[in-house]
Design a protein around this motif. Structure first.
Motif: not given
Length: 256
Positions: A76-79, A94-102, A120-122
């Motif tokens: 899987l990729e960060a996206k 809560g809150t949903l946050v995207k992932v920038a890098a893994i 993971m970096r958000l």
């Protein structure tokens, strides 16, 4: 993916506590807890569904298991991920946050789940509240007998069936259970253990499917990451030791 892993690993007596295709999963023998009791807990979401757990280390860093970054044979990729923070429910609030890098450990082995650690970096920093907090990394493994808490949305029960697939029962609300750290030598006689592992729990009190990547906590410090366990979650759980991987975690964070 988890059903596939089940059939593969059942042959050698193990099952990763990661993703099944596709019910949610939960702690065995635990009880409902509110997110304020484990505000570092997050849900890794893939295709709009809970897939694994994780822990907030800083405002933009999540620590989880390497096998959580795979779906069947696909990396899987960060996206592909969204991270739900600040909610005891896996499917709302809560809150949903995207992932920038893994980044997963470069020596991760998907056959026996060694070096099963990832960061993971958000895409944006979190706003800390009483429901969203970081947890520090422990510097030493806890001694056998130490009481630790594991939390997650993993299976509450795992039963055999006539077709070879496990019958799983799952919650929506976050669960937690307190159990004891076990002696490494004892655990290694029963399950495959490496020097980077901690084991905790017992029959009726353990992590299970889709608790993977989630936190094992002692004294408000992250000591372990849920990795694997017996096929029917009927014994202790094997965790990757955060103190063991602490240098790798810090280097990995700097690299992403």
């Amino acid at each position: 993916m988890f059903i596939q892993s089940f059939l593969l690993l059942l042959a050698i007596g193990f099952l990763s506590a990661g993703r099944v295709s596709r019910p949610e999963e939960r702690i065995i023998g635990g009880q409902n807890i509110e997110i304020e009791q484990a505000p570092w807990q997050v849900s890794l979401q893939v295709n709009g569904e809970h897939s694994c757990g994780g822990s907030i280390y800083t405002k933009d860093i999540i620590i989880t298991a390497a096998h959580c970054l795979y779906e069947k044979e696909r990396r899987l990729e960060a996206k592909d991920f969204l991270i739900r923070v600040g909610s005891s429910l896996s499917n709302s609030k809560g809150t949903l946050v995207k992932v920038a890098a893994i980044r997963s450990h470069e020596n991760y082995n998907s056959t026996n789940f060694t070096k099963d650690i990832a960061v993971m970096r958000l895409s944006e920093p979190l706003n800390f509240t009483d429901k969203v907090k970081s947890i520090p990394l422990a510097e030493r493994n806890p001694a056998p007998g130490t009481v630790a808490m594991v939390s997650g949305w993993g299976a509450t029960s795992v039963l055999p069936s006539h077709n070879g697939y496990p019958v799983l029962s799952y919650p929506i609300n976050l669960h937690g259970v307190y159990h004891n750290i076990r002696n490494w030598s004892y655990c290694s006689e029963i399950l495959s253990m490496s020097e980077s592992n901690i084991c905790a729990g017992t029959y009726g009190q353990s992590a299970c499917f889709m608790d993977s990547g989630g936190p094992l906590v002692v004294n408000q410090e992250l000591v372990g990451v849920v990795s694997k366990g017996p096929a029917f979650c009927d014994g202790f759980t094997v965790y990757e030791s955060v103190p063991f991987f602490r240098p790798w975690i810090l280097n990995a964070i700097a690299s992403i």
